[in-house]
Design a protein around this motif. Structure first.
Motif, PDB file in Angstrom:
ATOM      1  N   SER A  20       0.825  -1.207   0.000  1.00 47.15           N
ATOM      2  CA  SER A  20       0.000   0.000   0.000  1.00 47.15           C
ATOM      3  C   SER A  20       0.860   1.259   0.000  1.00 47.15           C
ATOM      4  O   SER A  20       0.565   2.232  -0.708  1.00 47.15           O
ATOM      5  CB  SER A  20      -0.933  -0.006   1.224  1.00 47.15           C
ATOM      6  OG  SER A  20      -1.836  -1.078   1.160  1.00 47.15           O
ATOM      7  N   ILE A  21       1.932   1.251   0.793  1.00 49.19           N
ATOM      8  CA  ILE A  21       2.864   2.384   0.783  1.00 49.19           C
ATOM      9  C   ILE A  21       3.537   2.490  -0.573  1.00 49.19           C
ATOM     10  O   ILE A  21       3.668   3.581  -1.147  1.00 49.19           O
ATOM     11  CB  ILE A  21       3.914   2.225   1.901  1.00 49.19           C
ATOM     12  CG1 ILE A  21       3.252   2.243   3.272  1.00 49.19           C
ATOM     13  CG2 ILE A  21       4.958   3.336   1.799  1.00 49.19           C
ATOM     14  CD1 ILE A  21       2.586   3.540   3.622  1.00 49.19           C
ATOM     15  N   TYR A  22       3.971   1.348  -1.102  1.00 43.72           N
ATOM     16  CA  TYR A  22       4.599   1.354  -2.420  1.00 43.72           C
ATOM     17  C   TYR A  22       3.652   1.878  -3.496  1.00 43.72           C
ATOM     18  O   TYR A  22       4.064   2.599  -4.410  1.00 43.72           O
ATOM     19  CB  TYR A  22       5.056  -0.061  -2.784  1.00 43.72           C
ATOM     20  CG  TYR A  22       6.204  -0.587  -1.973  1.00 43.72           C
ATOM     21  CD1 TYR A  22       7.129   0.276  -1.395  1.00 43.72           C
ATOM     22  CD2 TYR A  22       6.379  -1.951  -1.774  1.00 43.72           C
ATOM     23  CE1 TYR A  22       8.179  -0.210  -0.637  1.00 43.72           C
ATOM     24  CE2 TYR A  22       7.431  -2.445  -1.020  1.00 43.72           C
ATOM     25  CZ  TYR A  22       8.332  -1.562  -0.457  1.00 43.72           C
ATOM     26  OH  TYR A  22       9.374  -2.049   0.283  1.00 43.72           O
ATOM     27  N   PHE A  47       8.191  12.778   0.019  1.00 46.23           N
ATOM     28  CA  PHE A  47       7.796  11.714   0.948  1.00 46.23           C
ATOM     29  C   PHE A  47       8.326  12.032   2.344  1.00 46.23           C
ATOM     30  O   PHE A  47       7.600  11.938   3.345  1.00 46.23           O
ATOM     31  CB  PHE A  47       8.350  10.392   0.433  1.00 46.23           C
ATOM     32  CG  PHE A  47       8.129   9.201   1.313  1.00 46.23           C
ATOM     33  CD1 PHE A  47       7.003   8.406   1.167  1.00 46.23           C
ATOM     34  CD2 PHE A  47       9.064   8.843   2.278  1.00 46.23           C
ATOM     35  CE1 PHE A  47       6.804   7.283   1.969  1.00 46.23           C
ATOM     36  CE2 PHE A  47       8.875   7.726   3.072  1.00 46.23           C
ATOM     37  CZ  PHE A  47       7.744   6.951   2.928  1.00 46.23           C
ATOM     38  N   ARG A 145      -1.930  -1.637   9.962  1.00 47.75           N
ATOM     39  CA  ARG A 145      -1.648  -2.114   8.604  1.00 47.75           C
ATOM     40  C   ARG A 145      -2.935  -2.316   7.812  1.00 47.75           C
ATOM     41  O   ARG A 145      -2.965  -2.078   6.599  1.00 47.75           O
ATOM     42  CB  ARG A 145      -0.823  -3.391   8.659  1.00 47.75           C
ATOM     43  CG  ARG A 145       0.525  -3.180   9.335  1.00 47.75           C
ATOM     44  CD  ARG A 145       1.571  -4.148   8.905  1.00 47.75           C
ATOM     45  NE  ARG A 145       2.878  -3.812   9.453  1.00 47.75           N
ATOM     46  CZ  ARG A 145       4.019  -4.297   9.014  1.00 47.75           C
ATOM     47  NH1 ARG A 145       4.028  -5.165   8.012  1.00 47.75           N
ATOM     48  NH2 ARG A 145       5.157  -3.947   9.556  1.00 47.75           N
ATOM     49  N   LEU A 148      -3.798   1.060   6.624  1.00 47.19           N
ATOM     50  CA  LEU A 148      -3.030   1.444   5.440  1.00 47.19           C
ATOM     51  C   LEU A 148      -3.698   0.942   4.158  1.00 47.19           C
ATOM     52  O   LEU A 148      -3.814   1.684   3.175  1.00 47.19           O
ATOM     53  CB  LEU A 148      -1.612   0.892   5.517  1.00 47.19           C
ATOM     54  CG  LEU A 148      -0.627   1.537   6.482  1.00 47.19           C
ATOM     55  CD1 LEU A 148       0.726   0.847   6.384  1.00 47.19           C
ATOM     56  CD2 LEU A 148      -0.488   3.011   6.188  1.00 47.19           C
ATOM     57  N   THR A 152      -5.285   3.477   1.289  1.00 48.77           N
ATOM     58  CA  THR A 152      -4.802   3.383  -0.089  1.00 48.77           C
ATOM     59  C   THR A 152      -5.956   3.122  -1.053  1.00 48.77           C
ATOM     60  O   THR A 152      -6.033   3.722  -2.130  1.00 48.77           O
ATOM     61  CB  THR A 152      -3.753   2.266  -0.213  1.00 48.77           C
ATOM     62  OG1 THR A 152      -2.657   2.552   0.657  1.00 48.77           O
ATOM     63  CG2 THR A 152      -3.242   2.156  -1.640  1.00 48.77           C
ATOM     64  N   ALA A 207       1.890   9.478   1.732  1.00 52.74           N
ATOM     65  CA  ALA A 207       2.596   8.204   1.907  1.00 52.74           C
ATOM     66  C   ALA A 207       3.661   8.320   2.994  1.00 52.74           C
ATOM     67  O   ALA A 207       3.855   7.405   3.795  1.00 52.74           O
ATOM     68  CB  ALA A 207       3.224   7.769   0.585  1.00 52.74           C
ATOM     69  N   LEU A 210       1.935   8.202   6.397  1.00 48.18           N
ATOM     70  CA  LEU A 210       1.446   6.863   6.729  1.00 48.18           C
ATOM     71  C   LEU A 210       2.589   5.892   7.034  1.00 48.18           C
ATOM     72  O   LEU A 210       2.426   4.964   7.831  1.00 48.18           O
ATOM     73  CB  LEU A 210       0.604   6.320   5.571  1.00 48.18           C
ATOM     74  CG  LEU A 210      -0.704   7.066   5.293  1.00 48.18           C
ATOM     75  CD1 LEU A 210      -1.369   6.543   4.028  1.00 48.18           C
ATOM     76  CD2 LEU A 210      -1.654   6.953   6.480  1.00 48.18           C
ATOM     77  N   ALA A 211       3.734   6.108   6.400  1.00 48.18           N
ATOM     78  CA  ALA A 211       4.873   5.217   6.632  1.00 48.18           C
ATOM     79  C   ALA A 211       5.631   5.561   7.909  1.00 48.18           C
ATOM     80  O   ALA A 211       6.380   4.723   8.428  1.00 48.18           O
ATOM     81  CB  ALA A 211       5.833   5.279   5.444  1.00 48.18           C
ATOM     82  N   VAL A 225      13.191   5.198  -0.463  1.00 47.64           N
ATOM     83  CA  VAL A 225      11.836   5.253  -1.028  1.00 47.64           C
ATOM     84  C   VAL A 225      11.877   5.648  -2.492  1.00 47.64           C
ATOM     85  O   VAL A 225      11.104   5.132  -3.310  1.00 47.64           O
ATOM     86  CB  VAL A 225      10.958   6.232  -0.218  1.00 47.64           C
ATOM     87  CG1 VAL A 225       9.667   6.543  -0.961  1.00 47.64           C
ATOM     88  CG2 VAL A 225      10.642   5.640   1.144  1.00 47.64           C
TER      89      VAL A 225
END
Length: 293
Positions: A20-22, A47, A145, A148, A152, A207, A210-211, A225
């Motif tokens: 989801s982060i990716y 980021f 998680r 996340l 997303t 992002a 969230l990360a 990243v």
């Protein structure tokens, strides 16, 4: 190792959360590249800025939900300034000029953050409401998680609705194919590109926020990243939003299962996936030819 269904399912969900982060990072980068043909080397820095803006706002308000709104707006606003005064004068001069500009800008942004916040990094705890774990039917899984994955999905749905169902989205899609058509119709293309760059940087900032509870916050956090974002962009296909989504989730799942069997090869698996993709699909999973020309 006893590969039960529960274990496999949990690793799959873990991979989707990581992916989801990716996805958010990759979509922001692909959005700017696919529509503006700009290789934004400052994407990782945005980021990082998103994470630090979140740290600052959370320290002042103690409200994570306010951060969820304020961080994308703040990083998006910075992106608007960057596009208007730094990137826009370089349009039409070749792809190398904005690439070099954003590469240098990334280091400037890191140094500014070091001067303001210091070099030691910051801690960003998981919001109290999102702490702990919940039974999802296949075992216990961290609430954050799952959050996340949900965020997303909402961001991607909103982005799809804007691009596919609104007049602005129609203008964006037409401009991506032939900007001259928009000029003939009297539409100011520069305003469209400005908005797209702002949206791309806003998603990168979100992002980063969230990360932050999972990765921590430091001035250098945008460097790995950026590498991950370009891997996702290459695997999915340069400029393809659908490809960025598929590649982000795929990379997350591959790294999750690699971590289960061979943790020391987790980072390597991402690059191995990219190499295999390029061997069989040189343009990526959903890339199109001629985008770089």
């Amino acid at each position: 190792m006893d590969l039960s269904f529960s274990l496999i399912a949990q690793q799959l969900v873990t991979g989707l959360a990581l992916g989801s982060i990716y996805v958010l990072v990759g979509v922001g980068l692909s959005l700017v590249f696919g529509l503006l043909t700009i290789v934004n080397f400052a994407h990782g820095a945005f980021f990082m800025v998103g994470a630090y803006v979140g740290v600052f706002i959370f320290a002042k308000t103690g409200n994570f939900w306010f951060c969820m709104v304020a961080v994308p707006l703040a990083t998006g606003a910075i992106g608007l300034v960057v596009e208007r005064f730094l990137v826009r004068p370089l349009y039409g001069r070749g792809i190398d000029y904005p690439l070099l500009l954003t590469f240098g800008l990334a280091y400037v942004m890191m140094d500014v953050v070091r001067m303001v916040f210091g070099v030691q990094g910051e801690q960003f705890d998981t919001p109290e409401l999102l702490q702990g774990a919940v039974d999802i039917g296949i075992g216990m899984f961290p609430i954050y998680r799952l959050f996340l994955i949900a965020v997303t999905a909402v961001v991607l749905l909103l982005l799809w609705l804007v691009i596919e169902k609104t007049r602005f989205g129609l203008i964006v899609r037409a401009g991506a194919r032939d900007p001259m058509v928009l000029r003939v119709l009297g539409i100011d293309v520069s305003k469209v590109w400005l908005a797209i760059f702002g949206v791309g940087t806003a998603i990168a900032g979100l992002a980063g926020l969230l990360a932050a509870p999972m990765r921590g916050v430091s001035p250098e956090m945008g460097v790995p990243v950026l590498i991950e974002a370009f891997v996702i962009t290459v695997v999915g296909g340069m400029g393809s939003l659908g490809g960025a989504i598929a590649a982000g989730l795929l990379v997350g799942v591959v790294m999750s299962f690699t971590t289960l069997f061979a943790p020391e090869l987790a980072d390597f698996s991402m690059f191995a996936l990219m190499a295999i993709t390029l061997i069989f699909k040189p343009n990526g999973l959903f890339g199109r030819k001629g985008l770089m020309s």
